[in-house]
Design a protein around this motif. Structure first.
Motif, mmCIF file in Angstrom:
data_model
loop_
_atom_site.group_PDB
_atom_site.id
_atom_site.type_symbol
_atom_site.label_atom_id
_atom_site.label_comp_id
_atom_site.label_asym_id
_atom_site.label_seq_id
_atom_site.Cartn_x
_atom_site.Cartn_y
_atom_site.Cartn_z
ATOM 1 N N ALA A 360 71.987 -0.698 -36.441
ATOM 2 C CA ALA A 360 71.815 -1.970 -35.733
ATOM 3 C C ALA A 360 73.004 -2.884 -35.982
ATOM 4 N N LYS A 361 73.492 -2.911 -37.217
ATOM 5 C CA LYS A 361 74.668 -3.702 -37.552
ATOM 6 C C LYS A 361 75.886 -3.239 -36.754
ATOM 7 N N ALA A 362 75.949 -1.935 -36.505
ATOM 8 C CA ALA A 362 77.086 -1.368 -35.767
ATOM 9 C C ALA A 362 76.964 -1.583 -34.263
ATOM 10 N N GLY A 363 75.833 -2.127 -33.816
ATOM 11 C CA GLY A 363 75.664 -2.387 -32.387
ATOM 12 C C GLY A 363 74.842 -1.339 -31.668
ATOM 13 N N PHE A 364 74.093 -0.504 -32.434
ATOM 14 C CA PHE A 364 73.273 0.546 -31.819
ATOM 15 C C PHE A 364 71.837 0.447 -32.326
ATOM 16 N N PRO A 365 71.161 -0.660 -32.045
ATOM 17 C CA PRO A 365 69.784 -0.820 -32.549
ATOM 18 C C PRO A 365 68.823 0.215 -31.973
ATOM 19 N N ASP A 366 69.156 0.763 -30.808
ATOM 20 C CA ASP A 366 68.295 1.777 -30.184
ATOM 21 C C ASP A 366 68.861 3.178 -30.345
ATOM 22 N N GLY A 367 69.863 3.332 -31.191
ATOM 23 C CA GLY A 367 70.462 4.645 -31.402
ATOM 24 C C GLY A 367 71.405 5.036 -30.283
ATOM 25 N N PHE A 368 71.657 6.324 -30.157
ATOM 26 C CA PHE A 368 72.555 6.834 -29.112
ATOM 27 C C PHE A 368 72.322 8.330 -28.973
ATOM 28 N N THR A 369 72.961 8.936 -27.991
ATOM 29 C CA THR A 369 72.867 10.376 -27.752
ATOM 30 C C THR A 369 74.215 11.011 -28.032
ATOM 31 N N THR A 370 74.194 12.173 -28.686
ATOM 32 C CA THR A 370 75.434 12.858 -29.020
ATOM 33 C C THR A 370 75.204 14.365 -28.984
ATOM 34 N N GLU A 371 76.197 15.131 -29.384
ATOM 35 C CA GLU A 371 76.094 16.592 -29.429
ATOM 36 C C GLU A 371 76.447 17.074 -30.830
ATOM 37 N N LEU A 372 75.712 18.082 -31.288
ATOM 38 C CA LEU A 372 75.955 18.705 -32.588
ATOM 39 C C LEU A 372 76.263 20.178 -32.368
ATOM 40 N N TYR A 373 77.508 20.573 -32.663
ATOM 41 C CA TYR A 373 77.925 21.969 -32.502
ATOM 42 C C TYR A 373 77.585 22.743 -33.774
ATOM 43 N N VAL A 374 77.200 24.016 -33.588
ATOM 44 C CA VAL A 374 76.806 24.837 -34.730
ATOM 45 C C VAL A 374 77.084 26.300 -34.423
ATOM 46 N N MET A 375 77.468 27.058 -35.455
ATOM 47 C CA MET A 375 77.647 28.505 -35.310
ATOM 48 C C MET A 375 76.272 29.160 -35.178
ATOM 49 N N ASN A 376 76.178 30.190 -34.333
ATOM 50 C CA ASN A 376 74.879 30.728 -33.937
ATOM 51 C C ASN A 376 74.315 31.802 -34.858
ATOM 52 N N VAL A 377 74.807 31.915 -36.086
ATOM 53 C CA VAL A 377 74.285 32.893 -37.044
ATOM 54 C C VAL A 377 73.323 32.199 -38.005
ATOM 55 N N ASP A 378 72.142 32.772 -38.168
ATOM 56 C CA ASP A 378 71.135 32.234 -39.070
ATOM 57 C C ASP A 378 71.708 32.143 -40.490
ATOM 58 N N PRO A 379 71.425 31.060 -41.231
ATOM 59 C CA PRO A 379 70.450 29.998 -40.966
ATOM 60 C C PRO A 379 71.034 28.754 -40.302
ATOM 61 N N ASN A 380 72.244 28.845 -39.777
ATOM 62 C CA ASN A 380 72.915 27.642 -39.283
ATOM 63 C C ASN A 380 72.175 26.939 -38.145
ATOM 64 N N PRO A 381 71.649 27.653 -37.142
ATOM 65 C CA PRO A 381 70.886 26.937 -36.108
ATOM 66 C C PRO A 381 69.663 26.217 -36.683
ATOM 67 N N ARG A 382 69.025 26.809 -37.686
ATOM 68 C CA ARG A 382 67.867 26.145 -38.303
ATOM 69 C C ARG A 382 68.293 24.891 -39.064
ATOM 70 N N ILE A 383 69.441 24.972 -39.727
ATOM 71 C CA ILE A 383 69.959 23.794 -40.422
ATOM 72 C C ILE A 383 70.304 22.698 -39.409
#
Length: 539
Positions: A360-383
């Motif tokens: 909220a202090k940063a100007g995002f009281p309602d949050g925001f939408t973003t993308e999180l990239y991850v390698m597709n080998v378990d357990p990384n997608p679960r993490i």
């Protein structure tokens, strides 16, 4: 770089106690080993390859002036017969061994050394390792696309090369042992062009004889290798496209020898608690940190308060539990066993309420939408899903992009493509046991370049200068360690990462192959030192 659990970035772990591996010099040559991987290999070009999967392959195909004793972080001359250093530490003179050969049958000369080091630092090569060589005189000009090569590299005769540094640097000898410093033949590189990574020609213990993309690679013993009796095996075959669970079944059925992606997390407890595998499981310590990067050049992560909020939102204890407690929560870039680690630093506590207030202090009281990239080998997608859930608690919607390792690496190397990356599967393991290695490639300005590994695109020129000053402290280790400690504490004030955990590495091998345990968790040939492992019947 390269580990068996999370698979990790090009790197280096410490052998227990630093002891030398018990290499069986008398083991006769012969036999073969089958290693499995889920994803295909991106490249075998030593100037480009920089992930846990191809790191050990490149080590076996190429050599540099310096190397390491097997199973350790102890430096040794490799292609160099001798290495002399001037009193002020800025001039290094290397004399090559006689009769060392490339796989194409040509003898290596000092000109090959100059060509190889200039190739890796040429901006057109787009090497993620170029920044390692910043201490060589002429690097800054050459890296800026000006001049004609590295002025600090001089060929004195066919066997002798002199390398002058622009400043004393405590890490230089280790840099000369990196894959990026591998010696390559100009004619092979020019003949293959961009395909050199698929048609590698080096001087290592093995040479590549077959590569069927998506299916298999075959390495065969190089008969003219400069170390007598090395390698032990005649052949190493890499079977590609196998899910880690299928790979484990293959090993159990005698059709594979090492699951390159490690023991599958879902079967980990079952395997380690099975007495039948007691002599086949190898555990090794490592200088590793798994982290989330936030692209400081992309909104909203160009706001330091947003980055601090994300640090407070991630429940690291829960993530450690997800990987069967094979790690400890991290609060800074350096792992606990690395010189310079700040034991009294508490980091950002897990506190969703404080994180929401910070957003909220940063100007995002309602949050925001973003993308999180991850390698597709378990357990990384679960993490990644756990991170996604943590972020949702503070109003941040993170869409997960689960991709093959090479695609995640490529996205991180583009300035405006990956807002966030969970580094698991590529998490950083030190290339050499020195605090500087956690800075230059992944947090320094030199790594914030297209194709680089500074996926946070974080560049603090003041810290860059302090880092260079620290590495010039060749005669005062304590002062140098303290300087690096403060650099990392200041980085955490800017919060370009969420350090998540420091892990331990486990691997498994069949009864068909043998060798000292340290060779299966080799600190340099992550994950495996193919050169010194031998067939079990040779014992």
């Amino acid at each position: 770089m390269k580990n068996a659990l999370m698979a990790g970035v090009a790197g280096l772990a410490l052998a227990a106690g630093g002891a030398l591996a018990q290499v069986d010099e008398d083991a006769p040559q012969g036999g073969e080993m089958v290693v499995t991987y889920q994803d295909d290999v991106a490249t075998l070009d030593p100037a480009i390859g920089y992930d846990w999967q191809n790191w050990s392959m490149i080590k076996s195909l190429f050599d540099g002036l310096m190397g390491y004793e097997p199973g350790t972080t102890t430096l040794r001359n490799e292609l160099a017969a001798s290495h002399e250093i001037s009193d002020d530490g800025t001039v290094h003179t290397f004399v090559l061994k006689d009769g060392i050969m490339f796989h194409n049958g040509r003898e290596i000369t000092a000109e090959d050394v100059k060509y190889s080091l200039e190739r890796v630092t040429d901006p057109t090569t787009r090497s993620p390792g170029a920044g390692f060589f910043g201490m060589i005189a002429g690097f800054d000009t050459w890296n800026a696309g000006e001049g004609d090569g590295l002025s600090g590299i001089e060929v004195l005769d066919d066997k002798t090369v002199r390398i002058t540094l622009s400043r004393p640097d405590a890490t230089f000898t280790h840099v000369m042992a990196l894959n990026f410093a591998s010696i390559v033949p100009r004619e092979a590189v020019e003949a293959s062009g961009e395909d050199f990574g698929r048609e590698p020609v080096g001087s290592g213990a093995f040479r590549m004889t077959e590569w069927t993309p998506g299916q298999q690679l075959v390495f065969e013993r190089f008969e003219d290798y400069h170390r007598a009796g090395v390698p032990k095996l005649d052949r190493v075959t890499f079977d590609i496209g196998l899910d880690p669970t299928v790979a484990l079944l293959r090993l159990q059925n005698g059709a594979a020898d090492v699951p390159g992606d490690g023991i599958p997390p879902a079967q980990f407890l079952q395997v380690v608690n099975d007495a039948a595998y007691e002599d086949q499981i190898v555990e090794g310590g490592q200088l590793q940190t798994g982290y989330i990067t936030m692209n400081t050049q992309m909104a909203p992560f160009d706001n330091v308060d947003v980055r601090k909020a994300v640090n407070m939102a991630v429940n690291k204890d829960r993530i450690v539990q997800m990987i069967n407690n094979r790690a400890v929560p991290a609060n800074q870039p350096l792992p606990p066993t690395m010189p310079g680690y700040a034991e009294d630093y508490e980091g950002y506590d897990y506190d969703p309420d404080a994180a929401r207030q910070m957003l909220a202090k940063a100007g995002f009281p309602d949050g925001f939408t973003t993308e999180l990239y991850v390698m597709n080998v378990d357990p990384n997608p679960r993490i990644a899903q756990a991170i996604q859930q943590d972020l949702s608690e503070i109003g941040v919607t993170a869409e997960i992009r689960s991709l093959a390792q090479a695609n995640v690496i490529a996205a991180g190397g583009e300035q405006d493509q990956a807002p966030m990356i969970w580094s698991g599967g590529m998490a950083w393991i030190a290339d050499f046991p020195d605090p500087s290695n956690f800075y230059g490639p992944i947090l320094g300005c030199a790594g914030a370049t297209p194709g680089g590994w500074n996926w946070a695109w974080y560049c603090n020129e003041d810290l860059d200068q302090r880092a260079a000053d620290a590495d010039a402290m060749v005669g005062d280790p304590a002062a140098r360690e303290e300087a690096w400690r403060q650099i990392y504490l200041d980085i955490m004030e800017d919060a370009p990462w969420v350090p998540v955990f420091n892990e331990q590495r486990f691997t498994l091998h069949s009864t068909n192959v043998a060798g000292d345990d340290s060779l299966f968790v080799d600190p340099v040939h992550i994950p495996v030192n193919y050169d010194y492992i031998h067939a079990a019947e040779a014992e």
